[in-house]
Design a protein around this motif. Structure first.
Motif, PDB file in Angstrom:
ATOM      1  N   PHE A   1      12.169   9.435  62.619  1.00  0.00           N
ATOM      2  CA  PHE A   1      13.456   9.772  63.236  1.00  0.00           C
ATOM      3  C   PHE A   1      13.282  10.495  64.566  1.00  0.00           C
ATOM      4  CE2 PHE A   1      17.160  12.791  63.414  1.00  0.00           C
ATOM      5  CZ  PHE A   1      18.125  11.835  63.694  1.00  0.00           C
ATOM      6  N   GLN A   2      12.404  11.507  64.604  1.00  0.00           N
ATOM      7  CA  GLN A   2      12.214  12.239  65.856  1.00  0.00           C
ATOM      8  C   GLN A   2      11.656  11.336  66.947  1.00  0.00           C
ATOM      9  OE1 GLN A   2      10.695  16.300  65.950  1.00  0.00           O
ATOM     10  NE2 GLN A   2      10.834  16.403  63.713  1.00  0.00           N
ATOM     11  N   SER A   3      10.790  10.435  66.579  1.00  0.00           N
ATOM     12  CA  SER A   3      10.238   9.501  67.562  1.00  0.00           C
ATOM     13  C   SER A   3      11.326   8.562  68.074  1.00  0.00           C
ATOM     14  CB  SER A   3       9.094   8.693  66.938  1.00  0.00           C
ATOM     15  OG  SER A   3       8.029   9.539  66.558  1.00  0.00           O
ATOM     16  N   PHE A   4      12.250   8.179  67.174  1.00  0.00           N
ATOM     17  CA  PHE A   4      13.360   7.335  67.599  1.00  0.00           C
ATOM     18  C   PHE A   4      14.216   8.060  68.630  1.00  0.00           C
ATOM     19  CE2 PHE A   4      17.494   5.398  67.473  1.00  0.00           C
ATOM     20  CZ  PHE A   4      17.239   4.043  67.324  1.00  0.00           C
ATOM     21  N   LEU A   5      14.505   9.352  68.392  1.00  0.00           N
ATOM     22  CA  LEU A   5      15.291  10.126  69.360  1.00  0.00           C
ATOM     23  C   LEU A   5      14.598  10.151  70.715  1.00  0.00           C
ATOM     24  CD1 LEU A   5      16.347  13.236  67.204  1.00  0.00           C
ATOM     25  CD2 LEU A   5      17.639  11.127  67.589  1.00  0.00           C
ATOM     26  N   TYR A   6      13.304  10.424  70.697  1.00  0.00           N
ATOM     27  CA  TYR A   6      12.523  10.501  71.933  1.00  0.00           C
ATOM     28  C   TYR A   6      12.528   9.167  72.665  1.00  0.00           C
ATOM     29  CZ  TYR A   6       7.994   9.839  74.345  1.00  0.00           C
ATOM     30  OH  TYR A   6       7.005   9.490  75.230  1.00  0.00           O
ATOM     31  N   LEU A   7      12.290   8.071  71.940  1.00  0.00           N
ATOM     32  CA  LEU A   7      12.243   6.764  72.585  1.00  0.00           C
ATOM     33  C   LEU A   7      13.617   6.306  73.062  1.00  0.00           C
ATOM     34  CD1 LEU A   7       9.695   4.804  70.358  1.00  0.00           C
ATOM     35  CD2 LEU A   7       9.345   5.674  72.676  1.00  0.00           C
ATOM     36  N   SER A   8      14.678   6.721  72.360  1.00  0.00           N
ATOM     37  CA  SER A   8      16.022   6.350  72.824  1.00  0.00           C
ATOM     38  C   SER A   8      16.298   6.980  74.182  1.00  0.00           C
ATOM     39  CB  SER A   8      17.084   6.762  71.797  1.00  0.00           C
ATOM     40  OG  SER A   8      17.441   8.131  71.903  1.00  0.00           O
ATOM     41  N   GLN A   9      15.825   8.203  74.380  1.00  0.00           N
ATOM     42  CA  GLN A   9      15.998   8.841  75.690  1.00  0.00           C
ATOM     43  C   GLN A   9      15.157   8.158  76.753  1.00  0.00           C
ATOM     44  OE1 GLN A   9      16.326  12.866  76.480  1.00  0.00           O
ATOM     45  NE2 GLN A   9      17.277  13.441  74.553  1.00  0.00           N
TER      46      GLN A   9
ATOM     47  N   PRO B   1      21.731  19.657  60.613  1.00  0.00           N
ATOM     48  CA  PRO B   1      20.541  20.446  60.281  1.00  0.00           C
ATOM     49  C   PRO B   1      19.870  20.056  58.967  1.00  0.00           C
ATOM     50  CG  PRO B   1      22.499  21.677  59.711  1.00  0.00           C
ATOM     51  CD  PRO B   1      22.978  20.396  60.330  1.00  0.00           C
ATOM     52  N   GLU B   2      20.524  19.239  58.172  1.00  0.00           N
ATOM     53  CA  GLU B   2      19.983  18.931  56.846  1.00  0.00           C
ATOM     54  C   GLU B   2      19.169  17.645  56.882  1.00  0.00           C
ATOM     55  OE1 GLU B   2      23.012  19.035  53.841  1.00  0.00           O
ATOM     56  OE2 GLU B   2      24.032  20.752  54.774  1.00  0.00           O
ATOM     57  N   GLU B   3      18.084  17.638  56.131  1.00  0.00           N
ATOM     58  CA  GLU B   3      17.155  16.507  56.158  1.00  0.00           C
ATOM     59  C   GLU B   3      17.838  15.192  55.801  1.00  0.00           C
ATOM     60  OE1 GLU B   3      12.725  15.277  54.433  1.00  0.00           O
ATOM     61  OE2 GLU B   3      13.573  17.263  54.025  1.00  0.00           O
ATOM     62  N   LYS B   4      18.834  15.264  54.927  1.00  0.00           N
ATOM     63  CA  LYS B   4      19.529  14.039  54.530  1.00  0.00           C
ATOM     64  C   LYS B   4      20.313  13.417  55.692  1.00  0.00           C
ATOM     65  CE  LYS B   4      23.624  16.482  52.770  1.00  0.00           C
ATOM     66  NZ  LYS B   4      24.474  16.745  51.583  1.00  0.00           N
ATOM     67  N   ASP B   5      20.547  14.211  56.754  1.00  0.00           N
ATOM     68  CA  ASP B   5      21.265  13.702  57.926  1.00  0.00           C
ATOM     69  C   ASP B   5      20.363  12.952  58.889  1.00  0.00           C
ATOM     70  OD1 ASP B   5      23.483  15.087  56.929  1.00  0.00           O
ATOM     71  OD2 ASP B   5      23.089  16.855  58.158  1.00  0.00           O
ATOM     72  N   TRP B   6      19.045  13.049  58.711  1.00  0.00           N
ATOM     73  CA  TRP B   6      18.115  12.622  59.753  1.00  0.00           C
ATOM     74  C   TRP B   6      17.829  11.128  59.711  1.00  0.00           C
ATOM     75  CZ3 TRP B   6      14.363  17.267  58.733  1.00  0.00           C
ATOM     76  CH2 TRP B   6      15.030  18.461  59.092  1.00  0.00           C
ATOM     77  N   ASN B   7      18.893  10.397  59.914  1.00  0.00           N
ATOM     78  CA  ASN B   7      18.826   8.951  60.036  1.00  0.00           C
ATOM     79  C   ASN B   7      20.015   8.550  60.880  1.00  0.00           C
ATOM     80  OD1 ASN B   7      19.506   6.099  59.362  1.00  0.00           O
ATOM     81  ND2 ASN B   7      17.711   6.291  58.041  1.00  0.00           N
ATOM     82  N   ILE B   8      19.830   7.644  61.824  1.00  0.00           N
ATOM     83  CA  ILE B   8      20.936   7.360  62.752  1.00  0.00           C
ATOM     84  C   ILE B   8      22.139   6.737  62.047  1.00  0.00           C
ATOM     85  CG2 ILE B   8      19.417   7.162  64.741  1.00  0.00           C
ATOM     86  CD1 ILE B   8      19.898   4.095  64.592  1.00  0.00           C
ATOM     87  N   THR B   9      21.956   6.246  60.828  1.00  0.00           N
ATOM     88  CA  THR B   9      23.091   5.676  60.091  1.00  0.00           C
ATOM     89  C   THR B   9      23.664   6.634  59.058  1.00  0.00           C
ATOM     90  OG1 THR B   9      21.608   4.647  58.468  1.00  0.00           O
ATOM     91  CG2 THR B   9      22.230   3.328  60.400  1.00  0.00           C
ATOM     92  N   SER B  10      23.166   7.874  59.004  1.00  0.00           N
ATOM     93  CA  SER B  10      23.745   8.843  58.076  1.00  0.00           C
ATOM     94  C   SER B  10      25.190   9.130  58.475  1.00  0.00           C
ATOM     95  CB  SER B  10      22.938  10.137  58.069  1.00  0.00           C
ATOM     96  OG  SER B  10      23.156  10.878  59.261  1.00  0.00           O
ATOM     97  N   GLU B  11      25.954   9.633  57.524  1.00  0.00           N
ATOM     98  CA  GLU B  11      27.375   9.876  57.795  1.00  0.00           C
ATOM     99  C   GLU B  11      27.561  10.882  58.926  1.00  0.00           C
ATOM    100  OE1 GLU B  11      31.470  10.311  55.184  1.00  0.00           O
ATOM    101  OE2 GLU B  11      29.563  10.921  54.298  1.00  0.00           O
ATOM    102  N   VAL B  12      26.736  11.917  58.949  1.00  0.00           N
ATOM    103  CA  VAL B  12      26.855  12.925  60.003  1.00  0.00           C
ATOM    104  C   VAL B  12      26.467  12.341  61.363  1.00  0.00           C
ATOM    105  CG1 VAL B  12      25.927  15.099  60.877  1.00  0.00           C
ATOM    106  CG2 VAL B  12      26.552  14.885  58.464  1.00  0.00           C
ATOM    107  N   MET B  13      25.349  11.625  61.420  1.00  0.00           N
ATOM    108  CA  MET B  13      24.936  11.043  62.693  1.00  0.00           C
ATOM    109  C   MET B  13      25.958  10.015  63.187  1.00  0.00           C
ATOM    110  SD  MET B  13      22.212  12.518  63.804  1.00  0.00           S
ATOM    111  CE  MET B  13      21.633  11.384  65.064  1.00  0.00           C
TER     112      MET B  13
END
Length: 863
Positions: free
Chosen positions: A613-621, A573-585
């Motif tokens: 990031f949101q566009s990446f999620l959408y395009l990955s699907q 939920p945190e903005e710092k997580d919103w990258n596919i290479t973040s530790e949480v992701m």
């Protein structure tokens, strides 16, 4: 002497009559589910527990353990499996139960190593999560204040000494021992426990313990029906010959018991016999025939009709026990016969070759008792609604709950049932092999009457790993004697013990030793056997390469994507997580950095670079959906040569980036929407073959289908370049090329990047089957910026959205905030000036829905 013998007979008869007077009708079963508490064995604090349940969920419910699915919390849960745990409760028995002659404790599932004590007497030790356990406690149990205690030993502490005692290591490809603080000590192969609990490339490592299925007190007099097997010897639409085998447990000699098999719907007695019951196990066989039976069919081919058969035992006109089951009358078998291509691999249902359309299924949660009946029902209905007719229950999970198979029976989903072995080698000898045999017997007997069971399979990819992945070579290089030892264990397990169990306990069923499987030598053969195809994904090849792969049966293949934004927010939920290479992701991407790199590479090559990031999620699907659409259509176009397409995978066990077409919350990804279209009973599939456009009509219908084919070549702003109309009579249960033309003739002087081809078949009942096709990669298509206009109105259970656009809009995606909204269609194309309406299930108000509704299409994902 004669007088003495006659006196003995009289005494025996009188004794039997006297004993029968104390027999009461039917057994009594009571679940022990209240008053449970648990504690860490070496500590003193007790906490309330939920049964069925597991330690992790009880710790979460008591505020001791943070939700392991949230952010990085999984790491903080690794201590749990290193501890022993104690569960206990107290219970009373009512008069009826206590006064029965026999009282058993019946454990449907204990995970995994457990010692059970009743009133301080140790009554049982268990060592297999997959088995059921029953123990006679008549001489120990009291009517009041019974104390039941179950001591769960840490599966890690039990199995580590086994690992350390061996001079070699058993391979376990997906055991995430490092994440569990065990370094390279992959102990999962020693436990008869769900393999995915130790981690997988789509799942967390959360090794559970607990009472994961219900516990019962079962009391009975005289006898009880332990099991009934309906063996369907010969089945056709004209006649079904059924042999019924009852396993009856008796506690005394009973003369002249009447066994009956009844059709509960009609009340008709199908068969009956009179027998004498002896103390111990009695096997009673009684056969019957049914004229013109209503057959069970898979989804799409007909009604999955179910009869309700009741087996009962009467003594002196009193029913002592009964057992009712829903039975589907059908013949299903795997057909592997030489043909002009090599050797067939398909399922024949009621004499009809069936093209398998479906997916691989994993457990719906890492914590199994959290899977409710509602979740099961949605999971199966989502398969039905996507026009599937088969699910493969994968060998790294569990033999599923009875309700899962009841739903498959009800809705016509055939089940490919793996035994629970996957991607590993197992020390299958001695006590463990006997344990495996008993596990197989338990589950074959439990599941064999379900008409949905189509095949038993020894394992997932274990033979492939031995022969193809290099395991055999590695062992042989180090020590040929160890290689020989492991192969003997392997052979005994999959080529002797398991097939013998199937043959004895489900004699009409098909068995295959492994998946994929061609022959015992482990070779891969595109003309023979089933195939797991992973090159396109693992090598990051263009998704169009799915068109080139040929096989007799695809039992596994897939392409990964991330879940959608709302699901990502549930764990990141945190903005710092919103990258596919973040530790949480990355923690929720168990395929690792290599999986991310494949998605990035393929996405960029196919579409371009997304703007955020949101566009990446959408395009990955979208990428996953497009890839799987290509594969599914290619497999269906090859119908006749290829006879099955089961993609990996139908569902997730936690919120994660994975190959699933539905995420953990049951939200449909783009792929699931695309699957629904690709798996319809008729598929219209355009494909470029060199400089020609070919169109195939693929039909699963059992009769020819008349209708009309419409082919349109449109510019992306809606101008018609070519139109072709053609009457068709599509062949039944076949794939047929119905149109072929040079591409240049169709598109005339228009550039390929500026056109879309729309193929539509409308049958004589006005059912429409439409497919859009591009002649180039979408990155090369000159897609215009889409200005989509929407109108929303209130309908039952939600809203209806009507959309329009003056230009071609690719992959229109609708969303609102939250996890509990379902769109009837999504990720769809909008043709220029062609209105489309979509219904949405939502509990929002109209004002809130309009405010939250987001509409994006392909071009919105880029700068």
């Amino acid at each position: 002497m004669k007088i003495k013998r006659e006196m003995k007979v009289i005494i025996l008869i009188m004794s039997t009559i006297f004993s029968l007077s104390s027999i009461h009708a039917s057994s009594v079963q009571t679940e022990i589910k209240c008053g449970w508490k648990f504690k860490q064995a070496r500590l003193n604090n007790w906490y309330p527990a939920t049964v069925p349940g597991v330690v992790h969920t009880d710790l979460i419910n008591n505020g001791i353990l943070d939700d392991p699915f949230f952010r990085l919390n999984e790491r903080g849960a690794q201590w749990v499996d290193k501890e022993d745990w104690i569960y206990e409760t107290k219970f009373d028995l009512d008069d009826e139960t206590f006064n029965k002659e026999n009282i058993d404790l019946y454990f449907k599932g204990l995970d995994t190593y457990a010692d059970i004590y009743l009133n301080e007497n140790k009554i049982l030790e268990t060592n297999n999560m997959f088995r059921e356990w029953r123990i006679d406690v008549k001489n120990i149990i009291k009517q009041k204040d019974n104390h039941l205690r179950i001591y769960f030993h840490s599966p890690i502490k039990v199995d580590l000494p086994k690992w350390e005692a061996l001079p070699f290591r058993y391979e376990a490809a997906n055991d995430q021992s490092e994440n569990g603080g065990l370094f390279d000590k992959k102990v999962s192969v020693f436990a008869r426990k769900a393999g995915y609990h130790y981690g997988w490339d789509w799942g967390p490592r959360l090794v559970t313990s607990g009472i994961w299925r219900p516990v019962f007190v079962e009391a009975w007099d005289g006898l009880r029906i332990d099991n009934v097997h309906y063996i369907q010897r010969n089945v056709s639409s004209k006649n079904a010959d059924i042999e019924t085998v009852l396993e009856i447990i008796g506690d005394k000699e009973i003369v002249s018991a009447k066994v009956k098999i009844t059709d509960e719907q009609s009340g008709k007695i199908l068969a009956s016999t009179v027998i004498d019951i002896h103390k111990g196990l009695n096997k009673v066989r009684v056969g019957f025939s049914m004229k013109n039976p209503e057959l069970w069919w898979s989804n799409g081919l007909g009604e999955p009709h179910l009869y309700t058969f009741k087996a009962s035992i009467e003594v002196n006109n009193t029913t002592i026990d009964r057992k009712s089951e829903k039975i589907g009358i059908r013949s299903v078998k795997l057909v592997r016969q030489p043909d002009k291509f090599g050797k067939s691999f398909y399922f024949e249902l009621n004499g009809i070759p069936v093209f398998s359309k479906g997916a691989n299924y994993i457990p719906c949660d890492i914590f199994l008792p959290r899977v409710t009946r509602e979740i099961y029902k949605k999971t199966i209905l989502d398969a039905v609604d996507a026009n599937m007719n088969m699910l493969r229950v994968w060998g790294g999970g569990i033999y599923e709950d009875d309700y899962f198979y009841e739903l498959c029976d009800k809705y016509g989903i055939m089940v490919w049932q793996d035994f629970m072995f996957a991607c590993s080698l197992y020390p299958a000898e001695g006590e463990l092999l006997e344990n495996i045999k008993q596990e197989a017997i338990d589950n074959v007997k439990r599941l064999r009457n379900h008409p949905s069971i189509a095949i038993w399979c020894g394992n997932n990819e274990c033979l492939d790993a031995w022969e193809i992945w290099g395991w055999k070579r590695n062992y042989t290089t180090k020590d040929p004697r160890i290689a020989d030892k492991i192969w003997k264990q392997f052979y005994d397990q999959y080529f002797i013990v398991l097939p013998e169990v199937v043959k004895e306990y489900d004699p009409m069923a098909s068995y295959t030793p492994s998946s994929p499987f061609t022959d015992i030598d482990g070779r891969r053969d595109h003309t023979d056997g089933d195939m797991h195809y992973w090159d396109t994904w693992q090598k990051g090849l263009p998704i169009s390469t799915y068109n080139n792969e040929k096989s007799r049966y695809f039992s596994e293949y897939g392409f990964q994507s991330f879940p959608e934004w709302a699901t990502v927010l549930s764990y990141a939920p945190e903005e710092k997580d919103w990258n596919i290479t973040s530790e949480v992701m990355m923690s929720h991407q168990r395929g690792g950095s290599s999986a991310n790199l494949i998605i990035e590479k393929c996405l960029t090559n196919e579409y371009g670079t997304p703007k955020d990031f949101q566009s990446f999620l959408y395009l990955s699907q979208l990428l996953q959906g497009d890839a799987m659409k290509i594969a599914m259509e290619a497999h269906r176009r090859d119908m006749g040569y290829c006879m099955g397409t089961l993609f990996w995978q139908h569902n997730d066990c936690w919120p994660v980036a994975s190959w699933a077409s539905r995420d953990y919350y049951g939200r449909w990804k783009a792929q699931h929407y695309f699957t629904r279209e690709a798996f319809r009973d008729i598929l219209v599939s355009p494909i470029a073959n060199g400089e020609k456009l070919e169109i195939y009509a693929v039909s699963d219908r059992l009769k020819n289908t008349a209708g009309k084919l419409y082919i349109s070549v449109l510019t992306l702003d809606g101008k018609v370049i070519s139109e072709i109309n053609k009457s068709l009579n599509i062949s039944a249960n076949a794939s047929t090329m119905v149109y072929s033309e040079t591409i240049d003739k169709l598109i005339k002087n228009i550039a390929r990047k500026d056109v879309v081809i729309v193929a539509e078949f409308i049958d004589n009942n006005n059912r429409r089957y439409t497919n859009n096709y591009f002649l180039l990669n979408q990155k090369e298509i000159n897609l215009p910026k889409a200005n989509i206009i929407s109108d929303v109105r209130v309908v039952d259970k939600g809203f209806e959205i009507t959309l329009n656009c003056d230009k071609f809009a690719r992959a229109v995606y609708l969303s609102v905030d939250g996890l509990d909204n379902f769109f009837g269609d999504n990720y769809f194309d909008l043709l220029p000036n062609k209105e489309k309406s979509i219904k949405v299930q939502s509990g929002l108000s109209l004002a809130d829905f309009k405010k939250q509704l987001k509409i994006v299409s392909f071009t919105d994902a880029f700068q």
